[in-house]
Motif scaffolding. Sequence first.
Motif, short mmCIF file in Angstrom:
data_model
loop_
_atom_site.label_atom_id
_atom_site.label_comp_id
_atom_site.label_asym_id
_atom_site.label_seq_id
_atom_site.Cartn_x
_atom_site.Cartn_y
_atom_site.Cartn_z
N THR A 396 -6.20 17.76 -12.51
CA THR A 396 -7.07 16.79 -11.85
C THR A 396 -8.36 17.43 -11.33
OG1 THR A 396 -6.03 17.11 -9.70
CG2 THR A 396 -5.11 15.42 -11.10
N VAL A 397 -8.47 18.74 -11.38
CA VAL A 397 -9.72 19.38 -10.96
C VAL A 397 -10.86 18.90 -11.85
CG1 VAL A 397 -10.94 21.58 -10.83
CG2 VAL A 397 -8.60 21.39 -9.97
N GLN A 398 -10.57 18.63 -13.14
CA GLN A 398 -11.59 18.17 -14.06
C GLN A 398 -12.03 16.74 -13.78
OE1 GLN A 398 -12.69 20.55 -15.94
NE2 GLN A 398 -11.08 21.87 -15.17
N ALA A 399 -11.33 16.04 -12.88
CA ALA A 399 -11.65 14.65 -12.59
C ALA A 399 -12.78 14.50 -11.57
CB ALA A 399 -10.39 13.93 -12.07
N PHE A 400 -13.26 15.58 -10.97
CA PHE A 400 -14.40 15.46 -10.05
C PHE A 400 -15.60 14.91 -10.81
CE2 PHE A 400 -11.72 18.36 -7.73
CZ PHE A 400 -11.90 17.98 -6.41
N ASN A 401 -16.29 13.95 -10.17
CA ASN A 401 -17.37 13.19 -10.79
C ASN A 401 -16.88 12.27 -11.89
OD1 ASN A 401 -19.58 13.85 -9.24
ND2 ASN A 401 -20.18 15.59 -10.50
N ARG A 402 -15.58 11.98 -11.90
CA ARG A 402 -14.99 10.98 -12.79
C ARG A 402 -14.09 10.09 -11.96
NH1 ARG A 402 -18.43 12.64 -15.40
NH2 ARG A 402 -18.45 13.40 -17.54
N ARG A 403 -14.04 8.80 -12.31
CA ARG A 403 -13.21 7.87 -11.57
C ARG A 403 -11.73 8.15 -11.80
NH1 ARG A 403 -17.67 4.85 -12.94
NH2 ARG A 403 -18.54 3.56 -11.26
N VAL A 404 -10.94 8.00 -10.75
CA VAL A 404 -9.49 8.07 -10.84
C VAL A 404 -8.91 6.90 -10.06
CG1 VAL A 404 -9.40 10.57 -11.13
CG2 VAL A 404 -9.29 9.60 -8.85
N ARG A 405 -7.69 6.51 -10.40
CA ARG A 405 -7.00 5.40 -9.74
C ARG A 405 -5.75 5.93 -9.07
NH1 ARG A 405 -3.33 1.30 -12.06
NH2 ARG A 405 -3.72 2.36 -14.04
N VAL A 406 -5.56 5.57 -7.82
CA VAL A 406 -4.38 5.99 -7.06
C VAL A 406 -3.76 4.76 -6.41
CG1 VAL A 406 -5.33 8.28 -6.59
CG2 VAL A 406 -5.71 6.42 -4.95
N ALA A 407 -2.55 4.92 -5.90
CA ALA A 407 -1.85 3.84 -5.21
C ALA A 407 -1.08 4.43 -4.05
CB ALA A 407 -0.94 3.08 -6.16
N GLY A 408 -0.85 3.62 -3.04
CA GLY A 408 -0.07 4.10 -1.90
C GLY A 408 0.04 3.03 -0.82
N VAL A 409 0.67 3.42 0.28
CA VAL A 409 0.90 2.56 1.43
C VAL A 409 -0.14 2.89 2.49
CG1 VAL A 409 2.51 1.95 3.29
CG2 VAL A 409 3.35 2.33 0.96
N VAL A 410 -0.74 1.86 3.08
CA VAL A 410 -1.77 2.03 4.10
C VAL A 410 -1.14 2.49 5.41
CG1 VAL A 410 -3.55 0.87 5.45
CG2 VAL A 410 -3.26 0.31 3.03
N LEU A 411 -1.66 3.60 5.95
CA LEU A 411 -1.28 4.03 7.29
C LEU A 411 -2.29 3.57 8.33
CD1 LEU A 411 -0.15 7.75 6.71
CD2 LEU A 411 1.27 5.70 6.85
N HIS A 412 -3.57 3.61 7.93
CA HIS A 412 -4.62 3.23 8.86
C HIS A 412 -5.84 2.79 8.08
CE1 HIS A 412 -8.15 4.02 11.50
NE2 HIS A 412 -7.37 3.49 12.41
N HIS A 413 -6.56 1.79 8.62
CA HIS A 413 -7.75 1.29 7.94
C HIS A 413 -8.87 1.05 8.95
CE1 HIS A 413 -9.87 -2.14 5.52
NE2 HIS A 413 -10.42 -0.95 5.27
#
Length: 541
Positions: A396-413
Motif C-alpha cells: 500500500t506504500v505505492q498507493a500514496f497519491n492514488r485513491r483507496v477505499r476503506v471501511a470501518g465503524v465510526v468512533l468519532h466524527h
Amino acid sequence: MESERRGADGAHFQLVLSVNGETVFAWVLMNPEVPTPDLTDRKVRLEGVYSPKVSPDGQLASLEIMVPSLAQVTLLGTLADDPGFVLPVSQINSLLRLPGDRLVQVAGSFIAREPGRYIRIRDGNGQIDLMTGQMRPIAPNDWIEAVGYPMTSGPNWQLNRALFRIRPPAVTAIVHPEQTPGTIGLAADVLKLSAEEAAQGRPVWLTGVVTWSHLASPFFFIHDSSGGVCIMRGNSDSLIRSPGRNVEVRGITAMGPFAPVVMSSKFERVSDAIIPVARQVSVEQALTGIEEAQWIEMRGYLRRTYREAGWNYLELATATSDFIAILPVTEDVSTMVGSVIRLHGVCTADGDAQRKLTGIKLWVPGINYVQIEEPAPTDPYSVPFRSLTSLGQFETVQAFNRRVRVAGVVLHHSPGHSIRLVEDGHSLLVLSREPGRLQPGDRIEAVGFLGRQGGRIILREAVYRQNGPGRQPVPNAFDPEEQPAAAQDGQLVSINGVLIVSSQVGGLVQLTVQTPRAIFEASLEPARRILPSWPRAAGCL
C-alpha cells in the motif's frame, strides 16, 4: 591519458585511463622483478587485447584492455605538456558563442562529480560539466583547469572529451572586460547572499533560459547552469521574453519577500534555448525553501480552482501537505478538478513580514505543463478496497497519491473535518470536508488519498457513504498512569476521574480531569453543559 593507478592482484596492476572522455581500464601483466611505475597524469599508448564487458541488456558496461607486459606501455608525454593548456582561459558563460569543434580551456572551483562521467566546476560566471573519464581524487574547492570541446543544451553546459588538472587558483574568477569587479555571474550566487548583502545592490550579469514569464507580471524567472532566480523588470523597457528564450540580464541584487532577487536594468534575447528538465520535488522538500525560483515538477490532487487578480489558482493536496499552483487566467483547468495531476513550474515561497516561509506556490507557464495522472473517477467507490490492517504495509506504500477505499465503524466524527474509524482493532483517521453527521457505531465506506500526519497513516480528501448502523463501540478501560502503547493509538477508551475545570478553547470544550495519581486533559465538541461532578470521560486516545 592515464589518470589513476590502482593496485590489483599479484600478477597485474591496473591503469584507469581517460580516452576521449571515456573511462578505460587496462590490466598490465607484470614481471615480479620489475618495479611498478607511477604513470599518473601521463599520456600513454597501450597494445593489448580489447575486452568489452556487456551488461545483460546488451549494453556496453565497461571497456577493458588486457596488456601482456609493461613493454606494451609506451610513454608519450605528460598532462603538463598538453598543448591545450597553453590556450587562454575562457569565461564559462562565453562558451555559448563558441563553435563546438574548437578546443577551449576553462578553469573553476570544483563543485561535484560523478566518477567516470563528469566533474562540475564554477568560475563565478558560469558552471560547466567536464565530461571526462579521469578518476583522480579531487578535494572540495580544488581549482580545476580543463580543456575540451564545448556544447550547450539550454542552460546546461558541457566540455566534451575533457582533460583536467588540479592547480592553485591564480584568480577567483575570469572577468568579462565590460564587468565591474565583484559582478555576480551565477543565479546560485545571487541566492547565496544574505538579506543584508542582497540589499546592497551588488552588480549582476546573468545569462540563462526564461522558464516563466507573463506580460501582466512585474517579474520573470530564468535558469542558468547553476539554477534559477527571480528577475524583477523594474523600470527596464526591454521586451518580455517567453519561456524557452536565452536572455542576458544585467542589473543589481535586491531582497525579495523571501529570497534575493535581481532588479534588472536591461535584458535582451541571446538565442532560442531548451527549458531544462524539471526535477521531481516533494512538498516537504519545497517547504524547506531550497527550491526557491527553481524549475521543478510536483504532483497532487486538484481540490478546486478559483480566479483571483487575473490569475487561475489551483489548490492541490499531497500525502502530507498542500500547495498552490498559478496559471494565466486564459488557461482553464476546471475540468481537471478531482484528478491527480503533474505540473511543471517555478517554485516560490510565500513569506510573512519576517520573511519566514508560510507556504509554496508553483508558477506554471500554461496548460501544456499540466498533465493528468489519474482522472477523477465517475464512481469513486469503484476503486480497489483496502483493509485497515494492510495500510502502511509494502503493497500500500505505492498507493500514496492514488485513491483507496476503506471501511470501518465510526468512533468519532467532527463534521466537515475528520472521522475516526476502527476495524478489527486497527484505527484510521479520515480527513473529510463532507458536512453530514455520523454517529458512533455507524458503518461507512470512505474513499480518499493515503497520507501521513505526525508519522501516522491517514486518509486525506475523503468522501464517504453510510452502509448502515453497527454496534455501539465499547470503550476499553484505561489507566492514565500507564504509558499508552502504539496499539492503543486511535482506540476508544474510558477513564474515571474528577473534573477540575472546563473551558472553551478554539470551539472545543477543554476538560481537565484528575485521577488519584494523575491529571489529564480531554477535548470535546460543546454538545451539552458539563457539570463539575461528571465523573467519567470516554473518547479516542
